[in-house]
Scaffold this active site. Structure first.
Site, PDB file in Angstrom:
ATOM      1  N   CYS A 168      12.313  -0.634   6.267  1.00 49.18           N
ATOM      2  CA  CYS A 168      10.980  -0.446   5.663  1.00 49.18           C
ATOM      3  C   CYS A 168      10.985  -0.875   4.193  1.00 49.18           C
ATOM      4  CB  CYS A 168      10.597   1.023   5.817  1.00 49.18           C
ATOM      5  SG  CYS A 168       9.208   1.573   4.824  1.00 49.18           S
ATOM      6  N   CYS A 176       9.764   1.753   1.750  1.00 51.70           N
ATOM      7  CA  CYS A 176      10.786   2.808   1.645  1.00 51.70           C
ATOM      8  C   CYS A 176      11.853   2.394   0.640  1.00 51.70           C
ATOM      9  CB  CYS A 176      11.440   3.063   2.999  1.00 51.70           C
ATOM     10  SG  CYS A 176      10.328   3.673   4.279  1.00 51.70           S
TER      11      CYS A 176
END
Length: 123
Positions: free
Chosen positions: A30, A33
Site C-alpha cells: 500500500c 501506508c
C-alpha cells in the site's frame, strides 16, 4: 518508543489495557501506508506515554476482518479500552498531532457514563 507489531496473540493485551493506543492498519503493498509509516513512527518517538501499534492486514487477516478494515491505512485510537477514533486515510503529521491532542483531552469518565447509559437502554 518503537511501534509494537500487533497480532491476534497480543492485540487484546496491548489494546485492551489502560492508557492510549494508536493502531495503524497497513500492508506492505500500500503506497499511502508507506507514506504514513514515517509520520506514525516519528509520533511514536515523540509520545512515549502512548502505545503505537501496527497491524499488517496481510498477515493478520482475522484482526482486519474483526474491525471491518476495508481501506488502508486505517488509524484507530483507543483509550482505556474504548475506541475513540477509527478512520481510513494517511494523516499528515499536523493532523496526527491534532488527533493525539484530542484523544488525550477526552474525559473518559464521560465516555464510560455514555457507554453505560447506551448499554442500559439496549437491555
Amino acid at each position: 518508543m518503537a511501534t509494537v507489531e500487533l497480532t491476534t496473540d497480543n492485540f487484546n493485551d496491548v489494546v485492551g489495557g489502560g492508557g492510549t493506543v494508536l493502531v495503524d492498519f497497513w500492508a506492505a503493498w500500500c503506497g499511502p501506508c508507506r507514506q504514513f509509516a514515517p509520520v506514525f513512527d516519528e509520533a511514536s518517538e515523540k509520545y512515549g506515554d502512548i502505545t503505537f501499534g501496527k497491524v499488517d492486514t496481510e498477515a493478520q487477516t482475522q484482526l482486519a476482518a474483526a474491525f471491518g478494515i476495508s481501506s488502508i491505512p486505517t488509524l484507530m485510537a483507543v483509550r482505556d479500552g474504548v475506541v475513540l477514533y477509527a478512520e481510513p486515510g494517511a494523516l499528515p503529521a499536523p493532523a496526527l498531532e491534532d488527533l493525539i491532542g484530542k484523544v488525550q483531552a477526552v474525559d473518559m469518565d464521560e465516555v464510560r457514563a455514555a457507554v453505560a447509559a447506551q448499554q442500559t437502554e439496549a437491555q
